[in-house]
Design a protein around this motif. Structure first.
Motif, short mmCIF file in Angstrom:
data_model
loop_
_atom_site.label_atom_id
_atom_site.label_comp_id
_atom_site.label_asym_id
_atom_site.label_seq_id
_atom_site.Cartn_x
_atom_site.Cartn_y
_atom_site.Cartn_z
N THR A 177 0.95 -1.47 0.22
CA THR A 177 0.02 -0.10 -0.33
C THR A 177 0.70 1.89 0.07
O THR A 177 0.37 2.13 -0.32
N CYS A 178 1.53 1.13 0.18
CA CYS A 178 3.05 2.21 -0.17
C CYS A 178 3.68 2.26 -0.92
O CYS A 178 3.51 3.47 -2.11
N ARG A 179 5.07 1.48 -0.61
CA ARG A 179 5.92 1.37 -2.36
C ARG A 179 6.23 2.76 -2.81
O ARG A 179 6.33 2.81 -3.46
N ASN A 180 6.79 3.40 -2.04
CA ASN A 180 7.38 4.49 -1.81
C ASN A 180 8.66 4.12 -1.84
O ASN A 180 9.47 3.85 -1.44
N VAL A 181 9.84 5.45 -3.10
CA VAL A 181 11.09 4.55 -3.08
C VAL A 181 11.85 5.34 -1.99
O VAL A 181 11.95 6.62 -1.38
N LEU A 182 12.80 4.41 -1.73
CA LEU A 182 13.79 4.99 -0.67
C LEU A 182 15.29 5.57 -1.23
O LEU A 182 15.35 5.17 -1.75
N THR A 183 15.01 6.82 -0.02
CA THR A 183 16.27 7.29 -0.61
C THR A 183 17.96 7.53 1.09
O THR A 183 18.33 6.57 0.51
N ASP A 184 17.51 8.10 1.86
CA ASP A 184 18.20 8.13 2.51
C ASP A 184 17.61 6.85 4.32
O ASP A 184 18.62 6.71 4.33
N LYS A 185 16.27 7.10 4.01
CA LYS A 185 16.49 6.30 5.28
C LYS A 185 15.52 5.20 5.07
O LYS A 185 14.04 5.08 4.56
N ALA A 186 15.81 4.10 5.11
CA ALA A 186 14.88 2.38 5.09
C ALA A 186 15.39 1.90 6.42
O ALA A 186 15.92 1.67 7.55
N VAL A 187 14.53 0.62 7.01
CA VAL A 187 14.15 -0.43 7.96
C VAL A 187 14.16 -1.63 7.25
O VAL A 187 13.62 -1.90 6.37
N VAL A 188 15.28 -2.37 7.31
CA VAL A 188 15.42 -3.37 6.83
C VAL A 188 15.20 -4.52 7.70
O VAL A 188 15.58 -4.49 8.72
N VAL A 189 14.22 -6.02 7.32
CA VAL A 189 14.17 -6.80 8.69
C VAL A 189 14.67 -7.79 8.04
O VAL A 189 15.51 -8.09 6.89
N GLN A 190 14.83 -8.90 8.92
CA GLN A 190 15.58 -10.78 8.04
C GLN A 190 14.50 -11.78 7.44
O GLN A 190 13.24 -10.98 7.55
N GLY A 191 14.33 -12.28 6.64
CA GLY A 191 13.79 -12.29 5.32
C GLY A 191 14.16 -11.15 4.37
O GLY A 191 13.26 -11.64 2.71
N SER A 192 15.20 -10.17 3.97
CA SER A 192 15.25 -9.63 2.57
C SER A 192 14.14 -8.67 2.57
O SER A 192 13.83 -8.08 1.10
N HIS A 193 13.32 -8.15 3.44
CA HIS A 193 12.55 -6.95 3.15
C HIS A 193 12.93 -5.95 3.88
O HIS A 193 13.97 -5.58 4.63
N ILE A 194 12.31 -4.85 2.85
CA ILE A 194 12.69 -3.67 2.98
C ILE A 194 11.58 -2.41 3.33
O ILE A 194 10.84 -2.12 2.80
N PHE A 195 11.29 -1.58 4.40
CA PHE A 195 10.91 -0.51 4.54
C PHE A 195 11.52 0.47 4.81
O PHE A 195 11.75 0.91 4.89
N CYS A 196 9.70 1.71 4.75
CA CYS A 196 11.03 3.28 4.65
C CYS A 196 10.19 3.07 6.33
O CYS A 196 9.21 2.18 6.52
N VAL A 197 10.51 3.79 6.42
CA VAL A 197 10.60 4.13 8.44
C VAL A 197 8.87 4.77 8.55
O VAL A 197 8.52 4.54 9.73
#
Length: 199
Positions: free
Chosen positions: A11-31
């Protein structure tokens, strides 16, 4: 790599530039999404993996602080981050980082294919609806054309009737004029006949 990282929340899919949160399982999310999602539960919203270990969630931002990495690290950071580690660990880290990118690219391709399939399905449905509209419109046009032809035939019949009436009226007018002339002549003859008999 030219590929952009995007928040893995559908529901987001924003492009990540400076900040992000990476989780186990190779997924990444905006802050913003991470704050919303991980405050509610320590589960990865993409794969529902449990994130109980301290290193299961890593915040990446521009400035390096304790426990925080950077999407655009400085040269000094690049120089020092792996210093002192054995080559095998460095290669393992690089391998995992490349696997992360491969997974993200695969996920993006899968997402784009799903979007394409969805668009193709919608296009097929719209095409069917358009075909139905065109078919109904053509049927309506044919029906109206038939009605128009009938009306034109009826109009031609009425025109013929009008022409016949006009012709009949002209013939009657001619007969009337003849009768009028004959009547006038007859009256004149009668008057001439009775003219000598004056009292």
């Amino acid at each position: 790599m030219d590929t952009e990282l995007k928040c893995n929340r559908l529901t987001c899919r924003n492009v990540l530039t400076d900040k992000a949160v990476v989780v186990q399982g190779s997924h990444i999310f905006c802050v913003d999404c991470a704050n919303e999602l991980f405050n509610a539960a320590r589960l990865c919203p993409a794969c529902e993996s449990s994130l109980t270990e301290p290193d299961d969630i890593v915040v990446c931002e521009n400035q390096k602080t304790d426990g925080v990495c950077s999407l655009h690290p400085s040269n000094d950071y690049k120089t020092s981050v792996l210093s002192g580690l054995s080559p095998s660990i460095i290669l393992e880290i690089c391998s995992r980082a490349i696997s992360f990118w491969q997974y993200q690219i695969h996920q993006e391709n899968s997402f784009q294919q799903a979007v394409l399939r969805n668009l193709n399905d919608k296009n097929s449905q719209l095409q069917k609806q358009l075909d139905n509209v065109i078919r109904e419109a053509n049927s309506e046009i044919t029906l109206l054309g038939n009605k128009n032809s009938e009306l034109e035939r009826d109009l031609e019949v009425e025109r013929r009737k009008v022409r016949d009436l006009q012709e009949a009226t002209r013939e009657r007018e001619k007969e009337y004029q003849k009768l009028k002339v004959n009547t006038t002549l007859t009256f004149r003859s009668i008057f001439k006949f009775f003219k000598p008999f004056r009292f």
